[in-house]
Design a protein around this motif. Structure first.
Motif, PDB file in Angstrom:
ATOM      1  N   GLY A  34      -8.391 -14.680 -22.560  1.00 60.57           N
ATOM      2  CA  GLY A  34      -7.215 -15.539 -22.641  1.00 60.57           C
ATOM      3  C   GLY A  34      -6.462 -15.563 -21.328  1.00 60.57           C
ATOM      4  O   GLY A  34      -6.601 -14.665 -20.494  1.00 60.57           O
ATOM      5  N   THR A  35      -5.625 -16.588 -21.158  1.00 56.92           N
ATOM      6  CA  THR A  35      -4.979 -16.804 -19.863  1.00 56.92           C
ATOM      7  C   THR A  35      -3.457 -16.663 -19.924  1.00 56.92           C
ATOM      8  O   THR A  35      -2.778 -16.938 -18.940  1.00 56.92           O
ATOM      9  CB  THR A  35      -5.319 -18.209 -19.337  1.00 56.92           C
ATOM     10  N   ALA A  36      -2.913 -16.225 -21.045  1.00 58.57           N
ATOM     11  CA  ALA A  36      -1.455 -16.189 -21.207  1.00 58.57           C
ATOM     12  C   ALA A  36      -0.880 -14.816 -20.870  1.00 58.57           C
ATOM     13  O   ALA A  36      -1.546 -13.793 -21.068  1.00 58.57           O
ATOM     14  CB  ALA A  36      -1.081 -16.545 -22.638  1.00 58.57           C
ATOM     15  N   THR A  68      -9.678 -19.140 -22.546  1.00 60.00           N
ATOM     16  CA  THR A  68      -8.924 -19.953 -23.498  1.00 60.00           C
ATOM     17  C   THR A  68      -7.666 -20.510 -22.826  1.00 60.00           C
ATOM     18  O   THR A  68      -7.066 -19.873 -21.963  1.00 60.00           O
ATOM     19  CB  THR A  68      -8.530 -19.136 -24.737  1.00 60.00           C
ATOM     20  N   VAL A  69      -7.308 -21.707 -23.257  1.00 64.16           N
ATOM     21  CA  VAL A  69      -6.125 -22.399 -22.744  1.00 64.16           C
ATOM     22  C   VAL A  69      -5.419 -23.031 -23.941  1.00 64.16           C
ATOM     23  O   VAL A  69      -5.945 -23.038 -25.050  1.00 64.16           O
ATOM     24  CB  VAL A  69      -6.505 -23.471 -21.698  1.00 64.16           C
ATOM     25  N   GLY A  70      -4.241 -23.590 -23.699  1.00 66.57           N
ATOM     26  CA  GLY A  70      -3.474 -24.153 -24.802  1.00 66.57           C
ATOM     27  C   GLY A  70      -2.862 -25.497 -24.473  1.00 66.57           C
ATOM     28  O   GLY A  70      -3.155 -26.102 -23.424  1.00 66.57           O
ATOM     29  N   ASN A 119      -7.103 -24.057 -27.438  1.00 65.88           N
ATOM     30  CA  ASN A 119      -6.757 -23.593 -28.779  1.00 65.88           C
ATOM     31  C   ASN A 119      -5.724 -24.507 -29.443  1.00 65.88           C
ATOM     32  O   ASN A 119      -5.165 -25.396 -28.807  1.00 65.88           O
ATOM     33  CB  ASN A 119      -6.254 -22.141 -28.742  1.00 65.88           C
ATOM     34  N   LYS A 153     -10.845 -23.902 -30.162  1.00 64.53           N
ATOM     35  CA  LYS A 153     -10.523 -22.658 -30.882  1.00 64.53           C
ATOM     36  C   LYS A 153      -9.479 -23.030 -31.927  1.00 64.53           C
ATOM     37  O   LYS A 153      -8.322 -23.297 -31.591  1.00 64.53           O
ATOM     38  CB  LYS A 153      -9.984 -21.597 -29.924  1.00 64.53           C
ATOM     39  N   ASN A 184      -6.847 -11.151 -24.819  1.00 62.69           N
ATOM     40  CA  ASN A 184      -5.896 -11.671 -23.840  1.00 62.69           C
ATOM     41  C   ASN A 184      -4.885 -10.577 -23.449  1.00 62.69           C
ATOM     42  O   ASN A 184      -4.851 -10.093 -22.327  1.00 62.69           O
ATOM     43  CB  ASN A 184      -5.185 -12.893 -24.438  1.00 62.69           C
TER      44      ASN A 184
END
Lengths: 71, 263
Positions: free
Chosen positions: B18-20, B41-43, B74, B101, B211
């Motif tokens: 994850g990137t957060a 993963t991104v949002g 996601n 996701k 993440n």
């Protein structure tokens, strides 16, 4: 409000626009690059390719989404 | 070659990242490189005036291009199938990928996935050509229903999102592996330490997604490297065949009785 205008909400902000406005025209008038955001009208996704044909109506809620980091 | 196959995409790395929550874009980019991940993963978020993410995502995209990695957007924050479906459609347009996701949360306290809404959203999205990675619980029957709907990948939780508690129910995860031998199973959420990731891989899971364990580490780049190494090592251990545990000691040195018959 002028008779040929309607009120729509863009990300919660009330805006008066011409009653014949499309979603594409609205975004252009706000200097929003077409491919920088995803769009929805009243909670329903409007594809980039469908924005020009998406005629705005009184009370429409336009929401824009941007890419961000996520888990 | 031990390749992970996600909807026809072959991958060498079994760590999805994850990137957060990273302290800076440069740390995030360095963590991606150090982890050797090939999926991040991104949002998406609703835009508000003056919004931005301080260049985080732009930094990610540049790093990803250099690393040849893939984006997995996601639907975080969704509470209904309808919301998740709309957000998935937006993600496909913004990120130009069929991967999604799928997250539909049913409880605010635990952020537990809602199995009914999840199944409804997955069914609709699969019919629209999406390749769905559902974030689900470890409930066997709801996982089976997601497979029936056309999901090739399942991502059951190890523990609640961001809790770092590790695998709270190894029995359920082991049962999933045994009962769903053909599904791609990825533990998503709850991983806090490299040992948790190792435990998932040694259960036979195909990959792990995490993440916070990296982003909130004292040294995220070093932790990313640690997870990359541990996941690869534990996967090799699983493939090698882990010995069966014994209830009592079993002498390993092949002596013949006692060395001296004295005392």
């Amino acid at each position: 409000m002028k008779p040929d205008q309607i009120t729509v909400h863009l990300n919660g902000e009330a805006l008066e626009v011409a009653s014949s406005s499309s979603l594409a025209a609205l975004l252009e008038s706000r200097d929003i690059a077409a491919d920088s955001m995803a769009s929805a009208r009243n909670g329903e996704f409007v594809a980039r390719s469908a924005r020009s044909a998406c005629q705005l109506a009184e009370g429409d809620e336009i929401t824009l989404f941007m890419p961000i980091v996520g888990g | 070659m031990d390749t992970l196959n996600l909807y026809g995409t072959p991958l060498d790395s079994r760590l999805l990242l994850g990137t957060a929550g990273y302290p800076s874009p440069s740390v995030l980019a360095a963590a991606i490189v150090a982890s050797c991940t090939q999926v991040v993963t991104v949002g998406l978020k609703r835009t508000l005036a003056g919004d931005g993410d301080n260049g985080f995502l732009q930094g990610v995209l540049q790093t990803l291009r250099a690393q040849g990695a893939h984006l997995l957007p996601n639907t975080a924050g969704c509470r209904s199938a309808r919301e998740a479906i709309q957000l998935a459609r937006m993600a496909r347009e913004l990120y130009d990928t069929r991967w999604i996701k799928l997250e539909v949360v049913g409880d605010e306290y635990t952020l537990q996935p809602d199995p009914w809404q999840l199944l409804e959203a997955a069914s609709t999205l699969i019919a629209e050509g999406f390749q769905v990675f559902p974030y689900c619980t470890d409930d066997l029957v709801s996982c089976q229903r997601l497979l029936d709907a056309g999901c090739e990948v399942l991502m059951p939780w190890g523990a609640p999102i961001g809790s770092g508690q590790g695998l709270l129910n190894p029995w359920a995860l082991r049962t999933l592996r045994e009962r769903l031998p053909d599904a791609v199973l990825i533990v998503d959420a709850g991983i806090g330490a490299p040992s948790h990731a190792a435990a998932a891989m040694e259960l036979g899971f195909d990959a792990v997604l995490l993440n916070s364990a990296v982003a909130h580490a004292g040294d995220p780049v070093l932790m990313a490297q640690a997870f990359g190494q541990v996941v690869a090592g534990a996967r090799a251990g699983y493939r090698a065949g882990i010995m069966a545990a014994q209830a009592m000691a079993v002498a390993s040195t092949p002596v013949t009785g006692r060395p001296f018959l004295i005392g």
